[in-house]
Design a protein around this motif. Structure first.
Motif, mmCIF file in Angstrom:
data_model
loop_
_atom_site.group_PDB
_atom_site.id
_atom_site.type_symbol
_atom_site.label_atom_id
_atom_site.label_comp_id
_atom_site.label_asym_id
_atom_site.label_seq_id
_atom_site.Cartn_x
_atom_site.Cartn_y
_atom_site.Cartn_z
ATOM 1 N N TYR A 29 45.897 91.167 82.784
ATOM 2 C CA TYR A 29 46.329 90.139 81.341
ATOM 3 C C TYR A 29 47.222 90.670 79.875
ATOM 4 N N LYS A 30 46.864 92.349 80.739
ATOM 5 C CA LYS A 30 47.673 93.285 79.777
ATOM 6 C C LYS A 30 49.200 92.331 80.049
ATOM 7 N N ASN A 31 49.810 93.178 78.416
ATOM 8 C CA ASN A 31 51.243 92.912 78.074
ATOM 9 C C ASN A 31 51.255 91.481 78.629
ATOM 10 N N LEU A 32 50.133 90.036 78.218
ATOM 11 C CA LEU A 32 51.205 89.094 79.147
ATOM 12 C C LEU A 32 51.092 88.601 76.974
ATOM 13 N N ASN A 33 51.867 87.682 77.107
ATOM 14 C CA ASN A 33 52.507 87.121 76.164
ATOM 15 C C ASN A 33 52.009 85.536 76.336
ATOM 16 N N ASN A 34 51.713 85.403 74.778
ATOM 17 C CA ASN A 34 50.392 83.936 74.822
ATOM 18 C C ASN A 34 50.999 82.800 75.688
ATOM 19 N N TYR A 35 51.887 82.444 75.531
ATOM 20 C CA TYR A 35 52.029 81.506 76.564
ATOM 21 C C TYR A 35 51.436 81.415 77.742
ATOM 22 N N ASP A 36 51.917 82.536 78.573
ATOM 23 C CA ASP A 36 51.402 82.825 80.345
ATOM 24 C C ASP A 36 50.335 83.135 80.129
ATOM 25 N N PHE A 37 49.965 83.316 79.090
ATOM 26 C CA PHE A 37 48.138 84.143 79.583
ATOM 27 C C PHE A 37 47.130 82.800 78.884
ATOM 28 N N ILE A 54 41.766 81.410 71.354
ATOM 29 C CA ILE A 54 42.281 82.431 71.183
ATOM 30 C C ILE A 54 42.207 83.598 71.138
ATOM 31 N N SER A 55 43.782 83.698 71.336
ATOM 32 C CA SER A 55 44.708 85.124 71.862
ATOM 33 C C SER A 55 45.034 85.991 71.258
ATOM 34 N N ILE A 56 45.892 86.838 71.910
ATOM 35 C CA ILE A 56 46.910 87.912 71.172
ATOM 36 C C ILE A 56 47.459 88.410 72.360
ATOM 37 N N GLY A 57 48.842 88.560 71.270
ATOM 38 C CA GLY A 57 50.232 88.766 72.542
ATOM 39 C C GLY A 57 50.321 90.700 72.763
ATOM 40 N N ILE A 58 51.396 90.643 72.964
ATOM 41 C CA ILE A 58 52.135 92.470 72.579
ATOM 42 C C ILE A 58 51.982 92.616 71.550
ATOM 43 N N ALA A 59 51.883 91.948 70.668
ATOM 44 C CA ALA A 59 51.962 92.475 69.434
ATOM 45 C C ALA A 59 50.399 93.063 68.830
ATOM 46 N N ILE A 114 59.161 82.556 70.311
ATOM 47 C CA ILE A 114 59.210 83.674 69.743
ATOM 48 C C ILE A 114 57.718 84.635 69.292
ATOM 49 N N CYS A 115 58.058 84.244 67.422
ATOM 50 C CA CYS A 115 56.794 84.076 66.610
ATOM 51 C C CYS A 115 55.904 84.043 67.569
ATOM 52 N N ASP A 116 54.811 83.166 67.496
ATOM 53 C CA ASP A 116 54.523 82.533 68.685
ATOM 54 C C ASP A 116 53.687 83.077 69.860
ATOM 55 N N ASP A 117 54.611 83.453 70.370
ATOM 56 C CA ASP A 117 54.090 84.347 72.430
ATOM 57 C C ASP A 117 53.813 85.577 71.838
ATOM 58 N N LEU A 170 66.177 91.274 66.911
ATOM 59 C CA LEU A 170 65.038 92.218 65.506
ATOM 60 C C LEU A 170 64.310 91.684 66.320
ATOM 61 N N LEU A 171 63.960 90.353 66.740
ATOM 62 C CA LEU A 171 62.704 89.855 66.587
ATOM 63 C C LEU A 171 62.627 89.893 68.707
ATOM 64 N N LYS A 172 63.352 90.763 69.183
ATOM 65 C CA LYS A 172 63.559 90.875 70.417
ATOM 66 C C LYS A 172 63.157 92.430 70.328
ATOM 67 N N GLU A 173 62.996 92.720 69.270
ATOM 68 C CA GLU A 173 63.350 94.418 69.640
ATOM 69 C C GLU A 173 61.704 95.148 69.241
ATOM 70 N N ALA A 174 60.928 93.768 68.081
ATOM 71 C CA ALA A 174 59.565 93.924 67.743
ATOM 72 C C ALA A 174 58.812 93.103 69.408
ATOM 73 N N GLU A 175 59.055 92.849 69.969
ATOM 74 C CA GLU A 175 58.980 91.873 71.040
ATOM 75 C C GLU A 175 58.472 93.469 72.088
ATOM 76 N N GLU A 176 60.180 93.692 72.812
ATOM 77 C CA GLU A 176 59.872 95.375 73.353
ATOM 78 C C GLU A 176 58.735 96.091 72.686
ATOM 79 N N GLY A 177 59.069 96.387 71.291
ATOM 80 C CA GLY A 177 58.487 97.633 70.787
ATOM 81 C C GLY A 177 59.957 99.034 71.167
#
Lengths: 567, 66
Positions: A134-142, A157-162, A346-349, A381-388
């Motif tokens: 599940y590594k690098n999987l965001n919350n919805y897919d997870f 209760i999960s964390i996403g890429i962030a 995007i933020c929730d994901d 900008l949010l996408k940049e945060a997601e992409e790191g």
């Protein structure tokens, strides 16, 4: 008897133990405060071995008290550097209670690279499973994958890429009861990074074969009082905009009195507020098949949650709330509700705090990195945060990190945590709460907006903040704030519930003292963590700049803030 | 039949939402949301909103934030 799980991430072991007798009668925020002062060194590194991730349920968990199943997440905050309790709705607390688990303490860190998932099965057995898939999987897919594997009744209760990247704005996302979406957030304070630092991707609580039976001091009495209590809250909810519409209704309440933040807390009015307010929200819901009056947890009569669809009628996001709309909308001069909903998704994901992200975007606009109101640039900008990306990682650390990086002179943070959707110059009691609350700038900790105190003198503002901060400490130990706001008209009923559950005579002063003790414990913890009275102040610009809308400035002085907790 | 927060109001032709609220004895402030048959109306719309005679009007007060 309640249990607690102790998860040792160094040895990758889980033990189930009786819940500590010394914490009997505590829950939520009160439990986190007392546990942390004894067990988590205040000077520890928030992303180090000695910090603990604490997950716990409320004083009324396992009962039928409406909204009893709030989930509290605690630890030393990677963002504020102080004590943090971040609470959320959703399904997890209900399933934890069903499993008879009052608390989970996640300790230490793995010795090797890896990612794990804590799974509590239908028989109550808890184990750590390899979650590297599940590594690098965001919350919805997870969450989709977890529901495929374990069924829809497994709460997550999960964390996403962030969280995996240890962003200081990282949230824990909790699956919602009715929809299963990971749209409820324990958002504030970067506790998602704490979870990520433990190598823990998620906690999955399966539906127990047999639900835990709570032990009551007087079950019959409790049931009768519970019925009265739930009726009281339900009656109040009928007249509550949060039940009838959702928290978005706060836009209409704050827009015309200078409380709604606009253009990085400039104090201006936002002429397009109707594009992002309750009227627009309800119109879009009706036209697109979205839904409001959704319970995020079983038995909730407030039902403030929602499912918001895009213009084609497809699901876009859930739990679409005022704070997100205010800070990502008018505070960034964005007036498109659909774009804000997309940002929420995007933020929730990704698993980040929408308040931190919205304020971080405002930093970019204030310093000219992007234009005010440029929704596409904000999404990018949010996408940049997601992409790191290089700047994306700074975004991930939230408002102050971005503001300092870009040289912004007006950074709206207290204890490094950025401000929610209420300009403190026009709700000064709330500003006092922002400044003095141990949790940082936190609107849920004592919002005085709309009360008589708003127009009253400084002493009344301080009084209101003091009393509310104490009240919220015990509210956050028991139930959802939105239910408590209706129950506060009958505090003896609350005292009766506590005594018929835990024993003793009904005594509201004990409940009030619980609130005082919790608050003072949190302040003591923060002091030992190195915080001083300098941390109990608003950013300078609120004292010097008058609100353009009302002419008001935050004129509460240092002494008034210092003596607030001289009980 | 028109109701305002559950209170029955005498309807007349050309009645506006503002009149109905006034007849019910209710006073609006900034924290009050006007909610009629699942629609939100802003305070400056009330004088021009003509009623049909069967509306369910709720005046919803914000008590906390979120």
């Amino acid at each position: 008897m309640w249990s607690k799980l102790v998860v040792d991430m160094k040895n990758l072991s889980v033990s189930k133990e009786p819940f500590d007798k010394e914490f009997d009668g505590l829950g939520g925020r009160s439990l986190i405060a007392q546990y942390m002062i004894k067990n988590v060194p205040p000077d520890c590194n928030p992303l180090g071995r000695e910090n603990q991730l604490i997950v716990c349920t409320s004083i009324f968990a396992g009962t039928k008290v409406t909204t009893a199943h709030r989930l509290s997440i605690g630890g030393k905050s990677p963002l504020t550097g102080g004590i943090k309790e971040s609470n959320s709705g959703g399904f997890a607390a209900y399933q934890l209670a069903g499993q008879g688990i009052k608390m989970i303490a996640v300790k230490d860190m793995p010795e090797q690279e890896g990612l794990w998932l804590l799974y509590i099965d239908q028989n109550g057995n808890a184990s750590l499973e390899d979650a590297s898939v599940y590594k690098n999987l965001n919350n919805y897919d997870f969450v989709d994958k977890i529901h495929e594997k374990y069924g829809d009744k497994a709460a997550t209760i999960s964390i996403g890429i962030a969280g995996e990247r240890l962003y200081k704005s990282a949230s824990l996302q909790i699956s919602e009861f009715s929809s299963g979406h990971p749209s409820r957030a324990a958002a504030r304070g970067g506790l998602g990074a704490l979870m990520g630092s433990k190598g823990l991707k998620a906690i999955v609580i399966d539906d127990p074969h047999e639900r835990y039976k709570v032990e009551y001091a007087d079950e019959e009495k409790f049931e009768e009082l519970c019925r009265q209590f739930n009726r009281l809250v339900a009656a109040g909810a009928q007249k509550d905009p949060f039940h009838n519409i959702g928290t978005v209704s706060t836009i209409e309440a704050t827009a015309n009195n200078g409380i709604l933040p606009v253009d990085n807390f400039s104090g201006k009015f936002f002429s397009d507020y109707r594009e992002v307010g309750a009227a627009k929200f309800m119109t879009n819901l009706a036209a697109r098949g979205g839904k409001n009056k959704i319970s995020c947890q079983p038995g909730c009569v407030v039902q403030c949650s929602n499912c918001y669809n895009d213009k084609d009628g497809n699901y876009l996001t859930s739990g679409f709330e005022y704070e997100t709309i205010a800070i990502m909308g008018p505070n960034c001069h964005i007036s498109d509700l659909d774009v804000i909903a997309q940002m929420d998704r995007i933020c929730d994901d990704m698993g980040v705090d929408t308040i931190e992200m919205g304020n971080a975007i405002a930093m970019c606009m204030e310093t000219g990195k992007i234009k005010w109101g440029d929704a596409e640039a904000a999404l990018a900008l949010l996408k940049e945060a997601e992409e790191g990306t290089e700047f994306g990682k700074i975004m991930g650390d939230g408002c102050e990190a971005v503001g300092v990086h870009l040289g912004c002179k007006r950074i709206p943070v207290v204890k490094h945590q950025s401000m929610p959707g209420y300009d403190p110059r026009n709700t000064k009691g709330t500003g006092i709460t922002y400044a003095t609350c141990p949790q940082g700038a936190d609107h849920t900790a004592g919002l005085t907006m709309g009360r008589a105190f708003d127009d009253a003198g400084r002493a009344a503002q301080a009084y209101a903040s003091n009393k509310l901060q104490v009240a919220i400490c015990f509210s956050d130990s028991m139930m959802c704030l939105f239910a408590f706001s209706h129950a506060a008209t009958n505090l003896p009923l609350l005292a009766g519930l506590v005594s018929s559950l835990y024993g003793g005579e009904p005594d509201f002063t004990k409940i009030a003292m619980l609130g005082v003790k919790t608050l003072l414990t949190e302040r003591a913890y923060n002091k030992m963590a190195g915080m001083t009275k300098e941390d109990d102040r608003l950013p300078e610009f609120f004292y010097n700049e008058r609100s353009a809308a009302t002419g008001s400035e935050f004129d509460i002085n240092e002494y008034e803030l210092e003596v607030l907790f001289d009980f | 039949m028109i109701t305002v927060n559950g209170k029955k109001i005498d309807f007349h032709a050309e009645m506006t939402l503002a009149e109905a609220i006034k007849q019910a004895g209710e006073v609006l402030d900034a924290m009050t949301i006007v909610f009629m048959d699942n629609k939100v109306l802003h305070h400056d719309q009330l004088e021009n909103e003509r009623l049909q005679g069967c509306e369910n009007i709720k005046l919803l007060k914000i008590v906390s934030g979120g």
